[in-house]
Design a protein around this motif. Structure first.
Motif: not given
Length: 365
Positions: A314, A312, A249, A245-247
């Motif tokens: 992204r 984890d 940077s 679910h990480s967006k």
């Protein structure tokens, strides 16, 4: 880069809208868990009757091609590493050469000072100043002179010490330069060996493919796509996307934008743009464009960058593939990657799980 990386210039650059549509469409398909694959259609004989395709033989060809291109990828990493080391060693040799020139000038100046001191002593008859003062009948002159003698002795010792240290520095600089030359030569041989292996493996792959007829080549391409889709589906069916679910940077978004803009450009081993790329050339340049320089090769990217769990990761993170870290691609979200796959292919969107994942690294951790 050198002449090994000339490559073929890609066709006209796609517009931003066309590129975005391509990525979105590909990601939509790639991110659909449980995708069903239709059974391959049978080939037709000249009479029109269905005959089974020789998939067993073509599957063996596909596996052989995978092996050849994998070996070429490993050799490409070795080539890139040797080239990177050579650039560093050459710079160090230049720096050492400058130090040697500067040190030699310093040594020449110190020798000139020592020569002047020796000449002055010769002109006074060779008798040390301390002896002359001891023979003097003037106490005041003796005391004043004693101070000058002490200063002179200190200056002489300092001069000798400086001469010695400078000579030692020059000797060390010369030894370091010789060592760097040896390393540069060893690297040149390693680079040449890697280049030869790359060319041999690619030539063998091309020769193998040239033996296939047009329909066999088309069927081989279908088998390659089916194998990739099957692996991607198996990866998605683990439910991995439910955990990711990480967006991205801010730097990650810039890296993804760069990689996306390269879609359609050819893979050329050893290349790092702007007209062609190999796998790590694409990822390293993408992150350089985002202001985060990273190692040049996939193996060094795996060694030096921060590792993160797959769940984890992204967009912008790099996925390293195979046990020997011989391939790298950029994760762009929704189970998709952008990669420079192998010779004969172009930078394209693929499934993140289509190859065996070694791990994930994050350039901007």
């Amino acid at each position: 880069m050198g002449p090994d990386k000339h490559g073929v210039r890609a066709g006209g650059r796609r517009g931003i809208l066309a590129t975005a549509v391509t990525v979105v469409c590909a990601v939509t398909v790639l991110a659909a868990p449980g995708t069903a694959f239709a059974a391959p259609s049978p080939t037709l004989s000249p009479s029109g009757s269905a005959t089974p395709a020789p998939d067993k033989d073509l599957e063996a060809v596909r596996e052989k091609l995978d092996d050849l291109y994998h070996d070429a990828a490993v050799a490409t990493d070795a080539y890139n590493a040797a080239e990177e080391a050579a650039d560093k060693q050459s710079a160090e040799i230049v720096d050492l050469a400058k130090k040697i020139v500067k040190g030699q000038r310093r040594l020449d100046g110190l020798k000139a000072r020592a020569g002047r001191a020796a000449a002055a002593q010769y002109r006074t008859g060779g008798m040390p100043d301390s002896a002359k003062l001891l023979l003097s009948d003037n106490p005041s002159q003796f005391l004043d002179g004693a101070g000058r003698v002490l200063q002179g002795e200190r200056a002489t010792k300092a001069l000798i010490r400086e001469l010695t240290l400078t000579q030692q520095d020059l000797k060390q600089y010369a030894a370091d330069a010789a060592d760097q030359w040896d390393r540069l030569e060893a690297g040149r041989k390693a680079k040449a060996a890697a280049k030869k292996k790359i060319q041999q493996r690619i030539a063998a792959a091309e020769k193998l493919q040239s033996t296939l007829e047009k329909k066999q080549k088309e069927r081989l391409a279908e088998l390659e796509r089916a194998a990739a889709y099957k692996a991607q589906t198996a990866w998605l069916d683990t439910g991995i996307l439910d955990e990711i679910h990480s967006k991205a940077s801010a730097a990650g978004r810039k890296a993804v934008a760069f990689a996306t803009a390269q879609i359609g450009k050819p893979y050329v081993w050893g290349a790092e743009g702007p007209d062609s790329y190999d796998c790590s050339g694409l990822t390293s340049q993408a992150w350089a464009s985002a202001g985060r320089p990273i190692p040049r090769t996939s193996q060094e990217q795996w060694k030096q960058l921060k590792h993160v769990d797959v769940k984890d990761m992204r967009p912008g993170d790099l996925i390293i593939y195979f046990d020997d870290a011989s391939h790298v691609a950029m994760y762009v979200g929704d189970g998709a990657i952008i990669q420079a796959p192998r010779p004969g292919r172009t930078v394209s969107v693929g499934g993140a799980g289509a190859m065996p994942i070694l791990g994930v690294v994050r350039p901007d951790a």
